[in-house]
Design a protein around this motif. Structure first.
Motif, short mmCIF file in Angstrom:
data_model
loop_
_atom_site.label_atom_id
_atom_site.label_comp_id
_atom_site.label_asym_id
_atom_site.label_seq_id
_atom_site.Cartn_x
_atom_site.Cartn_y
_atom_site.Cartn_z
N HIS A 306 50.02 33.04 49.77
CA HIS A 306 49.85 31.78 50.65
C HIS A 306 50.36 30.69 49.55
O HIS A 306 49.94 30.71 48.33
CB HIS A 306 48.48 31.51 51.01
N TRP A 310 44.36 30.30 50.97
CA TRP A 310 43.60 30.72 52.08
C TRP A 310 42.14 29.86 52.28
O TRP A 310 41.90 29.41 53.24
CB TRP A 310 43.27 31.91 52.04
N GLY A 324 54.04 30.52 53.14
CA GLY A 324 53.95 31.81 52.40
C GLY A 324 55.06 32.05 51.68
O GLY A 324 55.97 31.48 52.09
#
Length: 390
Positions: A306, A310, A324
């Motif tokens: 990511h 997250w 991402g």
């Protein structure tokens, strides 16, 4: 005059079938009994058959057929093939033909027969379509089993005809299935015959919505598909293929994924999280196809990283593939910990906390870069401002 549409074929099939209880019943019996190449129509769950030498002439009827000496099955075969493709030997349809003969008091000849399958109306469209990732996975594996069953010729033909494929990578194995098969629930061996009559755009849309990715060309998957065909001893076509991709790692537990309902809230939450991971990693692999920075192509060794972490994301951002990168493990660790980032032009930023020797041992250099779209740049701006350690 020859037929010019499937509607013409359907009209002729029912015209012939309706002769069975009339003064033309002997004509009907002879047509059904002595044909070599047949149209096989499934209508309201029932099969109907007509030989090409009757079905191939527009608005055909018993009188005109009996009184004409020019009607030729070879000519109708050529005309129907222009509309339906090449006819085929098919054990499933042969069994249905014999059942049809039995229902109508006909003893079939001992000839070898060939068929064109034809579907009328929205038969498959009335069947339920897949609603979640577990059903997609189940259908891909079901299709793979079909390739090695007694109906292997049916399934291999569907695969050969398809231009859009859904790919499942489970552990180290790749499985491929046509979108027209994957999109429908609980297809039986008869239903499978008809999926190549469905427009894939409709089924592609359903699958894309569930997996949150579009069907795209992918040269790495082209290579995997060729290997899959070679190992399975299947022929390849020359179409330009596009794919949706699912990457299921062994530790995610495919048994858990295929459970549709659970009583325990905690277990249900765990399954949803696993499905989210599958969709996210699969979408990143489909998007990048290789390491976003180095170009390293063995996706099995790459990490789905990511950009905006997250913990800081809302539910939409967590599963947005634009949030991402696909990275080799050492870059993934450095990026996650804020030791590297990328500026608005995609050029690497390296933290001053890393010594020259550490940079060299970690394989970092100032010429590294990544190509970002506008949505990725917005996420990267967050990474630079909040995560990167300058």
């Amino acid at each position: 005059m020859f037929i010019s549409s499937t509607e013409d074929l359907i009209d002729n099939i029912f015209t012939l079938h309706n002769y069975r209880d009339t003064e033309y019943h002997e004509f009907y019996n002879g047509m059904i009994k002595n044909g070599v190449v047949y149209i096989a129509l499934k209508h309201n769950g029932e099969f109907y058959f007509a030989p090409s030498r009757f079905a191939g002439y527009k608005n055909n009827n018993a009188d005109s057929h009996i009184n004409s000496y020019e009607k030729d099955g070879g000519e109708t075969n050529r005309e129907i093939s222009k509309l339906m493709g090449k006819e085929r030997i098919d054990q499933v349809l042969e069994e249905e033909y014999k059942k049809y003969c039995e229902r109508n008091g006909i003893v079939p000849s001992n000839k070898s027969r060939r068929y064109w399958p034809l579907i009328e109306g929205p038969y498959l469209r009335e069947k339920s379509m897949v609603k979640d990732i577990s059903e997609i996975i189940r259908n891909i594996l079901s299709f793979d089993n079909g390739l090695f069953s007694a109906l292997a010729d049916v399934y291999s033909r569907l695969l050969y005809a398809s231009s859009t494929l859904v790919v499942l990578k489970y552990d180290k194995d790749y499985f491929f299935a046509p979108s027209t098969y994957v999109a429908y629930m609980n297809l039986d061996k008869i239903d499978s015959l008809w999926t190549d009559t469905i427009q894939h755009k409709e089924t592609d849309k359903v699958i894309s919505k569930i997996l949150e990715q579009e069907f795209i060309t992918n040269h790495l998957l082209d290579a995997k598909y060729k290997q899959y065909l070679a190992v399975s001893k299947l022929r390849a076509n020359n179409k330009n293929l596009s794919y949706c991709y699912l990457d299921v790692e062994e530790d995610l537990g495919i048994t858990d994924i295929t459970i549709n309902s659970v009583e325990q809230t905690e277990r249900e939450s765990k399954i949803k999280a696993r499905v989210g991971q599958i969709k996210y990693r699969s979408a990143l692999i489909a998007m990048w196809q290789k390491c976003s920075v180095t170009g390293f192509q063995n996706v099995e060794l790459l990490r789905a990283s990511h950009i905006k972490p997250w913990r800081d994301c809302d539910n939409v951002e967590r599963l947005d593939p634009n949030n991402g990168l696909l990275l080799i493990p050492n870059l993934d660790l450095l990026f996650d910990r804020g030791y590297i980032s990328f500026d608005g032009d995609g050029r690497i930023l390296i933290s001053s906390l890393l010594s020259i020797d550490s940079r060299r041992k970690m394989g970092l250099h100032s010429n590294m870069n990544v190509i970002l779209n506008e949505r990725q740049k917005k996420y990267m701006m967050y990474h630079v401002e909040e995560i990167f350690r300058p």
